[in-house]
Motif scaffolding. Structure first.
Motif, PDB file in Angstrom:
ATOM      1  N   VAL A   1       5.832   1.934  -7.863  1.00 40.26           N
ATOM      2  CA  VAL A   1       5.289   0.949  -6.919  1.00 40.26           C
ATOM      3  C   VAL A   1       5.606  -0.477  -7.391  1.00 40.26           C
ATOM      4  CG1 VAL A   1       3.155  -0.039  -5.962  1.00 40.26           C
ATOM      5  CG2 VAL A   1       3.444   2.449  -6.037  1.00 40.26           C
TER       6      VAL A   1
ATOM      7  N   ARG B   1       2.362   4.825   0.589  1.00 43.18           N
ATOM      8  CA  ARG B   1       2.406   5.826   1.650  1.00 43.18           C
ATOM      9  C   ARG B   1       3.292   6.978   1.217  1.00 43.18           C
ATOM     10  NH1 ARG B   1      -1.328   3.315   2.704  1.00 43.18           N
ATOM     11  NH2 ARG B   1      -1.898   2.192   4.616  1.00 43.18           N
TER      12      ARG B   1
ATOM     13  N   LEU C   1       0.846  -1.199   0.000  1.00 44.19           N
ATOM     14  CA  LEU C   1       0.000   0.000   0.000  1.00 44.19           C
ATOM     15  C   LEU C   1       0.878   1.246   0.000  1.00 44.19           C
ATOM     16  CD1 LEU C   1      -2.581  -1.379   2.575  1.00 44.19           C
ATOM     17  CD2 LEU C   1      -3.104  -0.795   0.185  1.00 44.19           C
TER      18      LEU C   1
ATOM     19  N   ILE D   1      -4.539   9.290  -4.562  1.00 41.36           N
ATOM     20  CA  ILE D   1      -4.480   8.468  -5.777  1.00 41.36           C
ATOM     21  C   ILE D   1      -5.270   9.150  -6.911  1.00 41.36           C
ATOM     22  CG2 ILE D   1      -5.124   6.244  -6.811  1.00 41.36           C
ATOM     23  CD1 ILE D   1      -2.858   5.813  -4.895  1.00 41.36           C
TER      24      ILE D   1
ATOM     25  N   ASN E   1      -1.609  -2.892  -6.034  1.00 41.32           N
ATOM     26  CA  ASN E   1      -2.783  -2.245  -6.633  1.00 41.32           C
ATOM     27  C   ASN E   1      -2.424  -1.545  -7.935  1.00 41.32           C
ATOM     28  OD1 ASN E   1      -5.027  -2.421  -4.448  1.00 41.32           O
ATOM     29  ND2 ASN E   1      -3.168  -1.826  -3.325  1.00 41.32           N
ATOM     30  N   LEU E   2      -3.261  -1.747  -8.944  1.00 42.83           N
ATOM     31  CA  LEU E   2      -3.060  -1.053 -10.219  1.00 42.83           C
ATOM     32  C   LEU E   2      -4.281  -0.193 -10.490  1.00 42.83           C
ATOM     33  CD1 LEU E   2      -1.708  -3.657 -12.810  1.00 42.83           C
ATOM     34  CD2 LEU E   2      -0.449  -2.155 -11.293  1.00 42.83           C
TER      35      LEU E   2
ATOM     36  N   ILE F   1     -11.467  -6.871   7.766  1.00 46.50           N
ATOM     37  CA  ILE F   1     -11.956  -7.655   8.912  1.00 46.50           C
ATOM     38  C   ILE F   1     -11.484  -6.981  10.204  1.00 46.50           C
ATOM     39  CG2 ILE F   1     -11.899  -9.889  10.085  1.00 46.50           C
ATOM     40  CD1 ILE F   1     -11.210 -11.136   7.332  1.00 46.50           C
ATOM     41  N   GLU F   2     -12.455  -6.604  11.032  1.00 45.09           N
ATOM     42  CA  GLU F   2     -12.095  -5.879  12.256  1.00 45.09           C
ATOM     43  C   GLU F   2     -12.487  -6.624  13.515  1.00 45.09           C
ATOM     44  OE1 GLU F   2     -13.713  -1.907  11.790  1.00 45.09           O
ATOM     45  OE2 GLU F   2     -12.009  -1.280  10.538  1.00 45.09           O
TER      46      GLU F   2
HETATM   47  P1  C2E Z   1      -7.650  -1.092  -1.274  1.00 44.44           P
HETATM   48  O1  C2E Z   1      -6.732  -1.662  -2.276  1.00 44.44           O
HETATM   49  O2  C2E Z   1      -9.039  -1.631  -1.220  1.00 44.44           O
HETATM   50  O3  C2E Z   1      -6.911  -1.259   0.114  1.00 44.44           O
HETATM   51  C1  C2E Z   1      -7.562  -1.466   1.321  1.00 44.44           C
HETATM   52  C2  C2E Z   1      -7.563  -0.218   2.178  1.00 44.44           C
HETATM   53  O4  C2E Z   1      -8.263  -0.491   3.377  1.00 44.44           O
HETATM   54  C3  C2E Z   1      -6.175   0.238   2.624  1.00 44.44           C
HETATM   55  O5  C2E Z   1      -6.235   1.661   2.787  1.00 44.44           O
HETATM   56  C4  C2E Z   1      -6.026  -0.417   3.988  1.00 44.44           C
HETATM   57  O6  C2E Z   1      -5.103   0.224   4.836  1.00 44.44           O
HETATM   58  C5  C2E Z   1      -7.436  -0.284   4.506  1.00 44.44           C
HETATM   59  N1  C2E Z   1      -7.766  -1.324   5.485  1.00 44.44           N
HETATM   60  C6  C2E Z   1      -7.296  -2.584   5.545  1.00 44.44           C
HETATM   61  N2  C2E Z   1      -7.861  -3.260   6.575  1.00 44.44           N
HETATM   62  C7  C2E Z   1      -8.711  -2.400   7.163  1.00 44.44           C
HETATM   63  C8  C2E Z   1      -9.601  -2.502   8.293  1.00 44.44           C
HETATM   64  O7  C2E Z   1      -9.718  -3.536   8.961  1.00 44.44           O
HETATM   65  N3  C2E Z   1     -10.329  -1.399   8.604  1.00 44.44           N
HETATM   66  C9  C2E Z   1     -10.231  -0.232   7.907  1.00 44.44           C
HETATM   67  N4  C2E Z   1     -10.992   0.800   8.287  1.00 44.44           N
HETATM   68  N5  C2E Z   1      -9.421  -0.101   6.817  1.00 44.44           N
HETATM   69  C10 C2E Z   1      -8.666  -1.171   6.462  1.00 44.44           C
HETATM   70  P2  C2E Z   1      -5.183   2.643   2.145  1.00 44.44           P
HETATM   71  O8  C2E Z   1      -3.791   2.131   2.318  1.00 44.44           O
HETATM   72  O9  C2E Z   1      -5.520   4.000   2.669  1.00 44.44           O
HETATM   73  O10 C2E Z   1      -5.508   2.572   0.606  1.00 44.44           O
HETATM   74  C11 C2E Z   1      -6.725   3.048   0.086  1.00 44.44           C
HETATM   75  C12 C2E Z   1      -6.850   2.727  -1.375  1.00 44.44           C
HETATM   76  O11 C2E Z   1      -5.866   3.434  -2.147  1.00 44.44           O
HETATM   77  C13 C2E Z   1      -6.603   1.255  -1.683  1.00 44.44           C
HETATM   78  O12 C2E Z   1      -7.775   0.519  -1.453  1.00 44.44           O
HETATM   79  C14 C2E Z   1      -6.231   1.317  -3.152  1.00 44.44           C
HETATM   80  O13 C2E Z   1      -7.367   1.366  -3.955  1.00 44.44           O
HETATM   81  C15 C2E Z   1      -5.503   2.633  -3.258  1.00 44.44           C
HETATM   82  N6  C2E Z   1      -4.056   2.409  -3.262  1.00 44.44           N
HETATM   83  C16 C2E Z   1      -3.200   2.189  -2.239  1.00 44.44           C
HETATM   84  N7  C2E Z   1      -1.933   2.008  -2.695  1.00 44.44           N
HETATM   85  C17 C2E Z   1      -2.005   2.093  -4.048  1.00 44.44           C
HETATM   86  C18 C2E Z   1      -1.037   1.998  -5.117  1.00 44.44           C
HETATM   87  O14 C2E Z   1       0.170   1.726  -4.918  1.00 44.44           O
HETATM   88  N8  C2E Z   1      -1.505   2.165  -6.401  1.00 44.44           N
HETATM   89  C19 C2E Z   1      -2.825   2.412  -6.664  1.00 44.44           C
HETATM   90  N9  C2E Z   1      -3.199   2.592  -7.940  1.00 44.44           N
HETATM   91  N10 C2E Z   1      -3.739   2.504  -5.703  1.00 44.44           N
HETATM   92  C20 C2E Z   1      -3.338   2.347  -4.407  1.00 44.44           C
END
Ligand code: C2E
Ligand code: MG
Ligand code: MG
Ligand code: MG
Length: 283
Positions: A94, A63, A61, A78, A117-118, A238-239
């Motif tokens: 990435v 940051r 993911l 994003i 993630n793409l 999953i929480e």
């Molecule tokens: P995603 O791919 O659906 O990733 C899951 C998001 O949910 C991640 O947030 C993760 O930290 C968060 N998450 C995981 N488990 C839990 C949980 O139990 N509870 C809650 N509330 N959240 C949880 P993050 O890291 O903020 O990323 C958000 C979105 O940004 C990602 O959704 C993805 O679509 C995008 N993203 C992140 N990194 C990349 C990347 O390198 N490239 C691209 N294109 N998109 C990215």
């Protein structure tokens, strides 16, 4: 306003347009600087076997270093990277980081898979497939350890186009996961095409996991479909223990979420989840 004038009029004196263009430029500049200064990082969230709790894989993911030194993915970043046209550059960074990491692990005998993630825009970029295959080759990684998480999108609403992009990647041995499954706009129309999509895994979106265990009919339907198409399933977000238990009992093998762990920096992930002998970690 300028909009009412003819096509070739001096539209860029429209202050609103001007401001937007400036914002775009400074956003673009910020992102290029961040790339240049190593202010981006990938953090890893463990993906666990829901019945044993063992860490089986990880999701990378993005940051970004903040002014106060913390690392976050700012809300909407994003989208902004996409709209200023830098998603291909950042996305490639990435992928390269992820391949570098897999290569380092594999040279130590660690075969833990990594999900990346793409964005749809990145996926549709004409050189995406060749560049990705080049990375796999350059870093000599086992292609079946790299999972590409793609989201269904308006931008690839033509299933033939998605198939044309994903097929060569899957033929090369890479794995494809459909992210945020169930959230897409295409709904039932997309289900029709699931049989032809070159996909290995469905990721059940957090929105559906949130309703468990009380509100389970949609998750049940997704699980049935995945099973009948012989796709793997991973549940995200999953929480609670009740959610984990429901999913494990319903036959979902893998999951990720704050119940197990948030995303952590790579070195911390390695210390916590990989054992020093080079075998896959157990918790
Ligand atoms: P995603 O791919 O659906 O990733 C899951 C998001 O949910 C991640 O947030 C993760 O930290 C968060 N998450 C995981 N488990 C839990 C949980 O139990 N509870 C809650 N509330 N959240 C949880 P993050 O890291 O903020 O990323 C958000 C979105 O940004 C990602 O959704 C993805 O679509 C995008 N993203 C992140 N990194 C990349 C990347 O390198 N490239 C691209 N294109 N998109 C990215
Ligand atoms: Mg994802
Ligand atoms: Mg997701
Ligand atoms: Mg999600």
């Amino acid at each position: 306003t300028a909009r009412h004038k003819g096509k070739n009029q001096i539209e860029f004196f429209d202050p609103e347009q001007m401001e937007k263009a400036q914002q775009r430029l400074s956003e673009e500049n910020d992102i290029l600087m961040a790339l240049d200064r190593n202010d981006f990082a990938i953090w890893l969230q463990p993906q666990v076997d829901l019945s044993t709790g063992r860490v089986k894989s990880a999701e990378a993911l993005l940051r970004m270093r903040q002014a106060d030194g913390s690392w976050e993915l700012p809300e909407g970043l994003i989208d902004r990277i996409e709209s200023c046209g830098l998603i291909v550059a950042v996305g490639h960074w990435v992928l390269e980081e992820s391949c570098r990491l897999l290569s380092a692990w594999q040279s130590r005998g660690i075969m833990m898979p990594l999900s990346v993630n793409l964005s749809a825009l990145q996926l549709m970029h004409p050189t995406m497939v060749t560049e990705l295959l080049e990375l796999i080759h350059r870093f000599r990684i086992r292609p079946d350890t790299l999972f590409l998480e793609v989201t269904e999108s308006r931008r690839i609403d033509d299933p033939n186009e998605a198939v044309a992009i994903l097929r060569p990647l899957r033929n090369a041995g890479l794995r494809i996961a459909l992210d945020d499954f169930g959230m897409g706009y295409a709904g039932l129309r997309q289900l029709q095409h699931m049989k032809t999509l070159p996909v290995d895994v469905l990721k059940i979106d957090k929105t559906f996991v949130d309703g468990l265990p009380d509100d389970s009919s949609l998750v049940q339907a997704i699980i049935q479909m995945a099973h009948s198409l012989q796709l793997g399933i991973i549940a995200e977000g999953i929480e609670t223990e009740a959610q984990r238990e429901w999913l494990a009992t319903a036959g979902v093998e893998f999951g990720q979420g704050y119940l197990f762990a948030k995303a952590v920096p790579v070195d911390l992930f390695e210390r916590r989840y990989l054992d020093p002998d080079g075998h896959q970690g157990n918790d």
